[in-house]
Motif scaffolding. Structure first.
Motif, PDB file in Angstrom:
ATOM      1  N   THR A 280       0.824  -1.207   0.000  1.00 52.64           N
ATOM      2  CA  THR A 280       0.000   0.000   0.000  1.00 52.64           C
ATOM      3  C   THR A 280       0.855   1.254   0.000  1.00 52.64           C
ATOM      4  O   THR A 280       0.589   2.212  -0.739  1.00 52.64           O
ATOM      5  CB  THR A 280      -0.939  -0.009   1.215  1.00 52.64           C
ATOM      6  OG1 THR A 280      -1.800  -1.153   1.134  1.00 52.64           O
ATOM      7  CG2 THR A 280      -1.785   1.251   1.264  1.00 52.64           C
ATOM      8  N   LYS A 281       1.890   1.256   0.823  1.00 56.33           N
ATOM      9  CA  LYS A 281       2.802   2.407   0.859  1.00 56.33           C
ATOM     10  C   LYS A 281       3.464   2.624  -0.498  1.00 56.33           C
ATOM     11  O   LYS A 281       3.576   3.763  -0.983  1.00 56.33           O
ATOM     12  CB  LYS A 281       3.872   2.182   1.930  1.00 56.33           C
ATOM     13  CG  LYS A 281       3.419   2.430   3.348  1.00 56.33           C
ATOM     14  CD  LYS A 281       3.330   3.911   3.639  1.00 56.33           C
ATOM     15  CE  LYS A 281       3.121   4.157   5.128  1.00 56.33           C
ATOM     16  NZ  LYS A 281       3.006   5.604   5.446  1.00 56.33           N
ATOM     17  N   ALA A 282       3.925   1.542  -1.109  1.00 60.20           N
ATOM     18  CA  ALA A 282       4.593   1.662  -2.405  1.00 60.20           C
ATOM     19  C   ALA A 282       3.641   2.202  -3.469  1.00 60.20           C
ATOM     20  O   ALA A 282       4.006   3.075  -4.276  1.00 60.20           O
ATOM     21  CB  ALA A 282       5.151   0.302  -2.823  1.00 60.20           C
ATOM     22  N   LEU A 283       2.409   1.685  -3.485  1.00 62.40           N
ATOM     23  CA  LEU A 283       1.423   2.156  -4.457  1.00 62.40           C
ATOM     24  C   LEU A 283       1.103   3.628  -4.253  1.00 62.40           C
ATOM     25  O   LEU A 283       0.950   4.388  -5.221  1.00 62.40           O
ATOM     26  CB  LEU A 283       0.146   1.321  -4.335  1.00 62.40           C
ATOM     27  CG  LEU A 283       0.233  -0.134  -4.785  1.00 62.40           C
ATOM     28  CD1 LEU A 283      -0.999  -0.903  -4.338  1.00 62.40           C
ATOM     29  CD2 LEU A 283       0.394  -0.220  -6.301  1.00 62.40           C
ATOM     30  N   SER A 284       0.991   4.039  -2.990  1.00 63.99           N
ATOM     31  CA  SER A 284       0.660   5.440  -2.719  1.00 63.99           C
ATOM     32  C   SER A 284       1.757   6.367  -3.220  1.00 63.99           C
ATOM     33  O   SER A 284       1.480   7.463  -3.728  1.00 63.99           O
ATOM     34  CB  SER A 284       0.426   5.659  -1.221  1.00 63.99           C
ATOM     35  OG  SER A 284       1.633   5.554  -0.476  1.00 63.99           O
ATOM     36  N   GLU A 285       2.998   5.942  -3.110  1.00 69.49           N
ATOM     37  CA  GLU A 285       4.110   6.758  -3.584  1.00 69.49           C
ATOM     38  C   GLU A 285       4.086   6.901  -5.104  1.00 69.49           C
ATOM     39  O   GLU A 285       4.306   7.990  -5.645  1.00 69.49           O
ATOM     40  CB  GLU A 285       5.443   6.134  -3.147  1.00 69.49           C
ATOM     41  CG  GLU A 285       5.793   6.370  -1.696  1.00 69.49           C
ATOM     42  CD  GLU A 285       6.067   7.835  -1.426  1.00 69.49           C
ATOM     43  OE1 GLU A 285       6.962   8.411  -2.074  1.00 69.49           O
ATOM     44  OE2 GLU A 285       5.359   8.409  -0.572  1.00 69.49           O
ATOM     45  N   GLU A 286       3.808   5.811  -5.787  1.00 70.77           N
ATOM     46  CA  GLU A 286       3.864   5.859  -7.248  1.00 70.77           C
ATOM     47  C   GLU A 286       2.682   6.581  -7.871  1.00 70.77           C
ATOM     48  O   GLU A 286       2.842   7.330  -8.845  1.00 70.77           O
ATOM     49  CB  GLU A 286       3.950   4.438  -7.819  1.00 70.77           C
ATOM     50  CG  GLU A 286       4.025   4.424  -9.353  1.00 70.77           C
ATOM     51  CD  GLU A 286       4.306   3.063  -9.934  1.00 70.77           C
ATOM     52  OE1 GLU A 286       4.364   2.949 -11.178  1.00 70.77           O
ATOM     53  OE2 GLU A 286       4.464   2.089  -9.152  1.00 70.77           O
ATOM     54  N   PHE A 287       1.470   6.360  -7.313  1.00 68.78           N
ATOM     55  CA  PHE A 287       0.274   6.792  -8.037  1.00 68.78           C
ATOM     56  C   PHE A 287      -0.423   8.013  -7.468  1.00 68.78           C
ATOM     57  O   PHE A 287      -1.332   8.545  -8.121  1.00 68.78           O
ATOM     58  CB  PHE A 287      -0.702   5.623  -8.152  1.00 68.78           C
ATOM     59  CG  PHE A 287      -0.192   4.522  -9.036  1.00 68.78           C
ATOM     60  CD1 PHE A 287      -0.210   4.670 -10.410  1.00 68.78           C
ATOM     61  CD2 PHE A 287       0.352   3.370  -8.498  1.00 68.78           C
ATOM     62  CE1 PHE A 287       0.287   3.683 -11.247  1.00 68.78           C
ATOM     63  CE2 PHE A 287       0.851   2.367  -9.316  1.00 68.78           C
ATOM     64  CZ  PHE A 287       0.825   2.526 -10.701  1.00 68.78           C
ATOM     65  N   ALA A 288      -0.013   8.504  -6.297  1.00 64.54           N
ATOM     66  CA  ALA A 288      -0.615   9.736  -5.792  1.00 64.54           C
ATOM     67  C   ALA A 288      -0.461  10.907  -6.761  1.00 64.54           C
ATOM     68  O   ALA A 288      -1.404  11.680  -6.962  1.00 64.54           O
ATOM     69  CB  ALA A 288      -0.041  10.092  -4.422  1.00 64.54           C
ATOM     70  N   PRO A 289       0.699  11.075  -7.408  1.00 64.44           N
ATOM     71  CA  PRO A 289       0.820  12.183  -8.360  1.00 64.44           C
ATOM     72  C   PRO A 289      -0.141  12.073  -9.547  1.00 64.44           C
ATOM     73  O   PRO A 289      -0.391  13.073 -10.242  1.00 64.44           O
ATOM     74  CB  PRO A 289       2.279  12.091  -8.830  1.00 64.44           C
ATOM     75  CG  PRO A 289       2.990  11.391  -7.716  1.00 64.44           C
ATOM     76  CD  PRO A 289       1.996  10.396  -7.210  1.00 64.44           C
ATOM     77  N   GLN A 290      -0.667  10.856  -9.779  1.00 62.47           N
ATOM     78  CA  GLN A 290      -1.608  10.655 -10.876  1.00 62.47           C
ATOM     79  C   GLN A 290      -3.059  10.615 -10.399  1.00 62.47           C
ATOM     80  O   GLN A 290      -3.957  10.284 -11.164  1.00 62.47           O
ATOM     81  CB  GLN A 290      -1.256   9.351 -11.602  1.00 62.47           C
ATOM     82  CG  GLN A 290       0.151   9.355 -12.188  1.00 62.47           C
ATOM     83  CD  GLN A 290       0.537   8.016 -12.764  1.00 62.47           C
ATOM     84  OE1 GLN A 290      -0.016   7.569 -13.766  1.00 62.47           O
ATOM     85  NE2 GLN A 290       1.504   7.350 -12.132  1.00 62.47           N
ATOM     86  N   GLY A 291      -3.254  10.948  -9.132  1.00 64.30           N
ATOM     87  CA  GLY A 291      -4.622  11.097  -8.632  1.00 64.30           C
ATOM     88  C   GLY A 291      -5.222   9.874  -7.965  1.00 64.30           C
ATOM     89  O   GLY A 291      -6.404   9.878  -7.633  1.00 64.30           O
ATOM     90  N   ILE A 292      -4.426   8.818  -7.771  1.00 69.06           N
ATOM     91  CA  ILE A 292      -4.945   7.615  -7.122  1.00 69.06           C
ATOM     92  C   ILE A 292      -4.388   7.543  -5.696  1.00 69.06           C
ATOM     93  O   ILE A 292      -3.171   7.466  -5.499  1.00 69.06           O
ATOM     94  CB  ILE A 292      -4.573   6.335  -7.891  1.00 69.06           C
ATOM     95  CG1 ILE A 292      -5.201   6.365  -9.292  1.00 69.06           C
ATOM     96  CG2 ILE A 292      -5.034   5.094  -7.124  1.00 69.06           C
ATOM     97  CD1 ILE A 292      -4.832   5.173 -10.151  1.00 69.06           C
ATOM     98  N   ARG A 293      -5.288   7.599  -4.730  1.00 63.60           N
ATOM     99  CA  ARG A 293      -4.901   7.489  -3.329  1.00 63.60           C
ATOM    100  C   ARG A 293      -5.036   6.031  -2.878  1.00 63.60           C
ATOM    101  O   ARG A 293      -5.988   5.351  -3.258  1.00 63.60           O
ATOM    102  CB  ARG A 293      -5.795   8.368  -2.457  1.00 63.60           C
ATOM    103  CG  ARG A 293      -5.675   9.853  -2.775  1.00 63.60           C
ATOM    104  CD  ARG A 293      -6.573  10.710  -1.907  1.00 63.60           C
ATOM    105  NE  ARG A 293      -7.988  10.410  -2.116  1.00 63.60           N
ATOM    106  CZ  ARG A 293      -8.760   9.759  -1.263  1.00 63.60           C
ATOM    107  NH1 ARG A 293      -8.265   9.297  -0.125  1.00 63.60           N
ATOM    108  NH2 ARG A 293     -10.042   9.557  -1.523  1.00 63.60           N
ATOM    109  N   VAL A 294      -4.075   5.573  -2.070  1.00 68.51           N
ATOM    110  CA  VAL A 294      -4.087   4.187  -1.594  1.00 68.51           C
ATOM    111  C   VAL A 294      -3.833   4.187  -0.090  1.00 68.51           C
ATOM    112  O   VAL A 294      -2.821   4.729   0.370  1.00 68.51           O
ATOM    113  CB  VAL A 294      -3.028   3.326  -2.307  1.00 68.51           C
ATOM    114  CG1 VAL A 294      -3.273   1.846  -2.027  1.00 68.51           C
ATOM    115  CG2 VAL A 294      -3.020   3.589  -3.811  1.00 68.51           C
TER     116      VAL A 294
END
Length: 268
Positions: free
Chosen positions: A168-182
């Motif tokens: 979850t932490k890894a996904l949040s780092e990669e995709f937050a700039p693209q508008g996806i919160r995890v």
């Protein structure tokens, strides 16, 4: 408070009972169109049937199942905004708790990770492209307090959930700039079928402790797990937090873990 969810599209896994059912009901109440994924439907889920609810019967032990769920959401409702990876706990046909590291075999470990981690990996992989097409979304992974407070009991389950927190932490780092919160929500012991069904955790602990199942759920388990509230968590209490995280009201919340655990976790 308006959660600004009306018209959005969500997938909820493990949606036929327990936490998943509570999340499904709450999302529907907020005007969300929900794809409810579970191996079987239930009368409680069918009660909420309507044009905004689609049940997809799947077994998440099947590697193709998560992609199929996402495809049905896009086909039926035109896209995807919210993914709630709720399915987890004992894999189909498995009874927990186990009381020692020596209890689970290699196959037990593989099945536990397949159900509690790999199915989430596949669901997220399938969900991200349609979310990006809509400008973003919210993914909520249901973890467990045991991911941060490991013991000899259910060690394979705790390890899988710890992996889920890391993912979850890894996904949040990669995709937050693209508008996806995890984010993750980490329940403590919840009054769900895991505990309440015949042969479930309450019965196993009762047999181990020489008592009855009701005493386990009402007294022994809260004392054993040092729950500050003195009781198991109710599914709706988990659902409220999940739905808030799904909402644009939580627009700056990502990579976080929310403990809804009756005071199970004690550390700062």
């Amino acid at each position: 408070m308006d959660l600004e969810l009306s018209g959005r599209v969500a997938i909820v896994t493990g949606a036929s009972k327990g936490i998943g059912l509570a999340v499904t009901r709450t999302l529907l109440d907020e005007g969300v169109r929900v794809v409810a994924a579970s191996r079987k439907t239930t009368p409680e889920l069918e009660e909420r049937g309507g044009i905004d609810l689609l049940h997809v019967p799947v077994d998440l032990m099947d590697p193709d199942a998560p992609g199929h769920i996402v495809a049905r959401a896009v086909e039926e409702f035109g896209g995807l905004d919210i993914l709630v990876n709720n399915a987890g706990g004992p894999p189909p046909g498995v009874a927990l708790p186990r009381f020692s590291f020596l209890a689970p075999t290699d196959d037990d470990w593989r099945v536990m990770f397949e159900f509690n981690l790999f199915s989430v990996v596949r669901a997220v992989r399938a969900a991200i492209p349609p979310m990006l097409e809509r400008g973003g979304g919210s993914i909520i992974n249901v973890s467990s307090g045991s991911a941060r407070l490991p013991t000899a009991m259910n060690v394979d389950y705790s390890a899988a959930k710890a992996g889920l927190n890391n993912l979850t932490k890894a996904l949040s780092e990669e995709f937050a700039p693209q508008g996806i919160r995890v984010n993750t929500v980490s329940p403590g012991p919840v009054r769900t079928a895991w505990w309440t069904e015949e042969g479930g955790a309450a019965d196993i602990i009762a047999a181990h402790a020489g008592t009855d199942r009701n005493s386990v759920m009402d007294q022994i388990a809260p004392e054993m797990m040092k729950l500050s509230t003195g009781r198991l968590v109710e599914p709706q209490e988990i659902a409220e937090v999940i739905v808030l995280l799904a909402s644009p009201r939580s627009a700056s919340t990502t990579g976080a873990d929310f403990a809804v655990d009756a005071g199970f976790l004690k550390e700062i």
